[in-house]
Design a protein around this motif. Structure first.
Motif, PDB file in Angstrom:
ATOM      1  N   SER A 243      13.515 -44.178  13.198  1.00 12.84           N
ATOM      2  CA  SER A 243      14.810 -44.244  13.882  1.00 12.84           C
ATOM      3  C   SER A 243      15.920 -44.827  13.017  1.00 12.84           C
ATOM      4  CB  SER A 243      14.673 -45.098  15.152  1.00 12.84           C
ATOM      5  OG  SER A 243      14.232 -46.414  14.814  1.00 12.84           O
ATOM      6  N   CYS A 244      15.619 -45.177  11.780  1.00  6.99           N
ATOM      7  CA  CYS A 244      16.607 -45.830  10.913  1.00  6.99           C
ATOM      8  C   CYS A 244      17.619 -44.808  10.387  1.00  6.99           C
ATOM      9  CB  CYS A 244      15.914 -46.530   9.754  1.00  6.99           C
ATOM     10  SG  CYS A 244      17.047 -47.441   8.675  1.00  6.99           S
ATOM     11  N   SER A 245      18.896 -45.183  10.399  1.00  8.24           N
ATOM     12  CA  SER A 245      19.953 -44.281   9.957  1.00  8.24           C
ATOM     13  C   SER A 245      20.459 -44.577   8.549  1.00  8.24           C
ATOM     14  CB  SER A 245      21.142 -44.353  10.938  1.00  8.24           C
ATOM     15  OG  SER A 245      21.665 -45.671  10.977  1.00  8.24           O
ATOM     16  N   CYS A 246      19.768 -45.449   7.817  1.00  9.17           N
ATOM     17  CA  CYS A 246      20.230 -45.793   6.470  1.00  9.17           C
ATOM     18  C   CYS A 246      20.039 -44.615   5.512  1.00  9.17           C
ATOM     19  CB  CYS A 246      19.493 -47.031   5.943  1.00  9.17           C
ATOM     20  SG  CYS A 246      17.817 -46.717   5.334  1.00  9.17           S
ATOM     21  N   PHE A 247      20.720 -44.657   4.380  1.00  7.13           N
ATOM     22  CA  PHE A 247      20.660 -43.571   3.397  1.00  7.13           C
ATOM     23  C   PHE A 247      19.232 -43.332   2.929  1.00  7.13           C
ATOM     24  CE2 PHE A 247      20.425 -42.282  -1.045  1.00  7.13           C
ATOM     25  CZ  PHE A 247      21.187 -41.120  -1.054  1.00  7.13           C
ATOM     26  N   THR A 248      18.486 -44.404   2.697  1.00  4.79           N
ATOM     27  CA  THR A 248      17.124 -44.270   2.185  1.00  4.79           C
ATOM     28  C   THR A 248      16.230 -43.529   3.164  1.00  4.79           C
ATOM     29  OG1 THR A 248      17.379 -46.339   0.944  1.00  4.79           O
ATOM     30  CG2 THR A 248      15.132 -45.545   1.293  1.00  4.79           C
ATOM     31  N   CYS A 249      16.260 -43.934   4.427  1.00  2.00           N
ATOM     32  CA  CYS A 249      15.392 -43.293   5.420  1.00  2.00           C
ATOM     33  C   CYS A 249      15.816 -41.861   5.724  1.00  2.00           C
ATOM     34  CB  CYS A 249      15.386 -44.121   6.701  1.00  2.00           C
ATOM     35  SG  CYS A 249      14.450 -45.666   6.558  1.00  2.00           S
ATOM     36  N   GLN A 250      17.100 -41.579   5.605  1.00  2.00           N
ATOM     37  CA  GLN A 250      17.590 -40.232   5.888  1.00  2.00           C
ATOM     38  C   GLN A 250      17.281 -39.237   4.765  1.00  2.00           C
ATOM     39  OE1 GLN A 250      19.081 -39.076   8.821  1.00  2.00           O
ATOM     40  NE2 GLN A 250      18.307 -41.065   9.519  1.00  2.00           N
ATOM     41  N   ASN A 251      16.988 -39.757   3.576  1.00  2.00           N
ATOM     42  CA  ASN A 251      16.840 -38.859   2.423  1.00  2.00           C
ATOM     43  C   ASN A 251      15.514 -38.969   1.671  1.00  2.00           C
ATOM     44  OD1 ASN A 251      19.697 -37.547   1.936  1.00  2.00           O
ATOM     45  ND2 ASN A 251      20.061 -39.684   2.516  1.00  2.00           N
ATOM     46  N   HIS A 252      14.729 -40.012   1.934  1.00  3.44           N
ATOM     47  CA  HIS A 252      13.520 -40.216   1.126  1.00  3.44           C
ATOM     48  C   HIS A 252      12.331 -40.639   1.984  1.00  3.44           C
ATOM     49  CE1 HIS A 252      15.987 -39.745  -2.424  1.00  3.44           C
ATOM     50  NE2 HIS A 252      16.790 -40.695  -2.008  1.00  3.44           N
ATOM     51  N   THR A 253      11.139 -40.423   1.439  1.00  2.88           N
ATOM     52  CA  THR A 253       9.904 -40.740   2.152  1.00  2.88           C
ATOM     53  C   THR A 253       9.236 -41.987   1.576  1.00  2.88           C
ATOM     54  OG1 THR A 253       8.515 -39.435   0.656  1.00  2.88           O
ATOM     55  CG2 THR A 253       9.519 -38.278   2.537  1.00  2.88           C
ATOM     56  N   ARG A 254       8.263 -42.475   2.321  1.00  8.50           N
ATOM     57  CA  ARG A 254       7.477 -43.611   1.832  1.00  8.50           C
ATOM     58  C   ARG A 254       6.736 -43.236   0.547  1.00  8.50           C
ATOM     59  NH1 ARG A 254       4.572 -46.144   7.285  1.00  8.50           N
ATOM     60  NH2 ARG A 254       6.505 -46.753   8.371  1.00  8.50           N
ATOM     61  N   ALA A 255       6.264 -42.013   0.481  1.00  2.00           N
ATOM     62  CA  ALA A 255       5.529 -41.554  -0.703  1.00  2.00           C
ATOM     63  C   ALA A 255       6.422 -41.583  -1.944  1.00  2.00           C
ATOM     64  CB  ALA A 255       4.980 -40.153  -0.472  1.00  2.00           C
ATOM     65  N   TYR A 256       7.677 -41.165  -1.794  1.00  2.00           N
ATOM     66  CA  TYR A 256       8.599 -41.157  -2.928  1.00  2.00           C
ATOM     67  C   TYR A 256       8.877 -42.582  -3.403  1.00  2.00           C
ATOM     68  CZ  TYR A 256      12.794 -40.273  -5.700  1.00  2.00           C
ATOM     69  OH  TYR A 256      13.716 -40.213  -6.718  1.00  2.00           O
ATOM     70  N   LEU A 257       9.084 -43.493  -2.457  1.00  2.00           N
ATOM     71  CA  LEU A 257       9.324 -44.889  -2.824  1.00  2.00           C
ATOM     72  C   LEU A 257       8.091 -45.504  -3.472  1.00  2.00           C
ATOM     73  CD1 LEU A 257      11.336 -45.919   0.334  1.00  2.00           C
ATOM     74  CD2 LEU A 257      12.196 -45.937  -1.997  1.00  2.00           C
ATOM     75  N   ASN A 258       6.915 -45.139  -2.968  1.00  2.27           N
ATOM     76  CA  ASN A 258       5.664 -45.611  -3.573  1.00  2.27           C
ATOM     77  C   ASN A 258       5.580 -45.164  -5.026  1.00  2.27           C
ATOM     78  OD1 ASN A 258       2.644 -44.544  -4.208  1.00  2.27           O
ATOM     79  ND2 ASN A 258       2.574 -46.502  -3.121  1.00  2.27           N
ATOM     80  N   HIS A 259       5.937 -43.925  -5.283  1.00  2.00           N
ATOM     81  CA  HIS A 259       5.927 -43.396  -6.650  1.00  2.00           C
ATOM     82  C   HIS A 259       6.914 -44.157  -7.537  1.00  2.00           C
ATOM     83  CE1 HIS A 259       6.362 -40.697 -10.063  1.00  2.00           C
ATOM     84  NE2 HIS A 259       7.656 -40.560  -9.775  1.00  2.00           N
ATOM     85  N   LEU A 260       8.145 -44.342  -7.055  1.00  2.00           N
ATOM     86  CA  LEU A 260       9.159 -45.041  -7.844  1.00  2.00           C
ATOM     87  C   LEU A 260       8.736 -46.464  -8.177  1.00  2.00           C
ATOM     88  CD1 LEU A 260      12.467 -43.926  -6.053  1.00  2.00           C
ATOM     89  CD2 LEU A 260      11.535 -43.071  -8.212  1.00  2.00           C
ATOM     90  N   LEU A 261       8.142 -47.137  -7.211  1.00  2.00           N
ATOM     91  CA  LEU A 261       7.704 -48.515  -7.437  1.00  2.00           C
ATOM     92  C   LEU A 261       6.597 -48.581  -8.483  1.00  2.00           C
ATOM     93  CD1 LEU A 261       7.701 -49.779  -3.752  1.00  2.00           C
ATOM     94  CD2 LEU A 261       9.049 -50.773  -5.603  1.00  2.00           C
ATOM     95  N   ASN A 262       5.664 -47.653  -8.412  1.00  2.00           N
ATOM     96  CA  ASN A 262       4.505 -47.710  -9.293  1.00  2.00           C
ATOM     97  C   ASN A 262       4.772 -47.207 -10.712  1.00  2.00           C
ATOM     98  OD1 ASN A 262       2.531 -48.928  -7.564  1.00  2.00           O
ATOM     99  ND2 ASN A 262       2.451 -47.024  -6.409  1.00  2.00           N
ATOM    100  N   VAL A 263       5.888 -46.495 -10.892  1.00  2.00           N
ATOM    101  CA  VAL A 263       6.275 -46.116 -12.263  1.00  2.00           C
ATOM    102  C   VAL A 263       7.399 -47.029 -12.764  1.00  2.00           C
ATOM    103  CG1 VAL A 263       5.574 -43.720 -11.985  1.00  2.00           C
ATOM    104  CG2 VAL A 263       7.946 -44.376 -11.482  1.00  2.00           C
ATOM    105  N   HIS A 264       7.683 -48.085 -11.983  1.00  2.00           N
ATOM    106  CA  HIS A 264       8.667 -49.106 -12.367  1.00  2.00           C
ATOM    107  C   HIS A 264      10.059 -48.513 -12.599  1.00  2.00           C
ATOM    108  CE1 HIS A 264       5.208 -51.730 -12.743  1.00  2.00           C
ATOM    109  NE2 HIS A 264       4.666 -50.870 -13.582  1.00  2.00           N
TER     110      HIS A 264
END
Length: 316
Positions: A243-264
């Motif tokens: 239900s979040c309307s922020c830019f991150t939630c509207q455009n990206h998934t948890r999987a994408y953020l997981n990838h970004l975090l793990n490749v630093h």
């Protein structure tokens, strides 16, 4: 973060000794000349004159005076010493302040001693300060002890000046602080979560939901945060919060953020901070709405009850 409507602008820069020197205070090593800090270049002794020079360079909206904060486990003598040093340094800072205390937050310390906390709050309120920085929390005190200390301090402070408490950022801690009379909270909690790869997910919109039989209808619910670094979210294509309307939630998934975090990738922290800040500010908007319609106590009670049931369900 502001809990109650004040005359302050929406966003303000508040400077404190730990922020200015990019370190954590080492109160046990402080002495009568100044506070001692552990920095990347080693231990550094900061006198009131040194501190005021830093403040003049930063030009913050508000700044907290130099203080001798101590953890909850120190003895009564050390608590008394911390209060005396803090008051002395406050006077020294005010004497060097070209604005004559117009932007100064007097720091209230005293460890786990209610008597010393009261003494410090009473003395600081006699000074020409614009508000109060209630320090020394998050340093080993338990929940019951913290509530008693906060109430003791706020009872001694005038109600017409803002009160800011540091190091309290959990939703329950924020609500406890507001119930005790706190007006402002620092935003370090969001930064620490973001740097750790955590995303806030706790429900924040209970006030906006319809009430059924005197209680909030909260069918959704989860724990406070999730660690997006873990492999659990490697293939999770859902949003952080649906239900979040922020830019991150509207455009990206948890999987994408997981990838970004793990490749630093630096973008990970940027996207996470967008979500965490948006989520946290939504929580504060809900609190202000509850205060505005006279239902803060109900909001606080129901929020805590729902959180307990969520945590209990997660443990089972």
């Amino acid at each position: 973060m502001s809990a109650q409507p004040t005359c302050l602008p929406d966003h303000i820069l508040v400077a404190a000794a730990g922020d200015s020197i990019e370190s954590l205070p080492s109160s046990e090593a402080s002495n009568k000349f100044g506070a001692s800090f552990e920095t990347p270049a080693g231990r550094k002794l900061v006198k009131p004159s040194d501190y005021m020079e830093l403040i003049s360079c930063m030009r913050p909206n508000l700044w907290a005076s130099l203080a001798d904060e101590v953890p909850a486990w120190v003895n009564e003598k050390r608590n008394k010493t911390s209060v005396e040093r803090t008051l002395r340094w406050l006077d020294a800072c005010l004497a060097l302040d070209v604005a004559a205390g117009q932007n100064t937050l007097g720091v209230v310390v005293g460890g786990s001693s209610i008597e010393e906390r009261k003494r410090c709050a009473t003395e600081v309120s006699k000074r020409n300060v614009s508000g109060f920085w209630i320090g020394g929390f998050g340093l080993g005190e338990n929940v019951e002890e913290r509530c008693n200390l906060l109430n003791a301090v706020t009872d001694c402070l005038p109600s017409d000046k803002p009160r800011l408490v540091s190091r309290l950022g959990l939703p329950e801690e924020v609500l406890e602080g507001i119930a005790s009379g706190i007006d402002l909270f620092d935003s370090t909690y969001i930064h620490q979560l973001t740097m750790g790869g955590f995303a806030l997910i706790f429900p924040v919109d209970m006030v906006e939901r319809e009430m059924q039989n005197g209680i909030f209808n909260d069918s959704a619910g989860d724990l406070t945060k999730i660690n997006l670094r873990t492999t659990t979210y490697r293939k999770d294509t859902s949003r952080i919060v649906d239900s979040c309307s922020c830019f991150t939630c509207q455009n990206h998934t948890r999987a994408y953020l997981n990838h970004l975090l793990n490749v630093h990738e630096m973008l990970a922290q940027i996207l996470l901070e967008i979500h965490n800040t948006h989520h946290y500010l939504h929580f504060f908007r809900s609190i202000r709405e509850a205060i505005k319609i006279g239902e803060f106590d109900l909001f606080w009670k129901q929020f805590v009850e729902n959180r307990r049931s969520q945590i209990a369900a997660a443990v089972m």
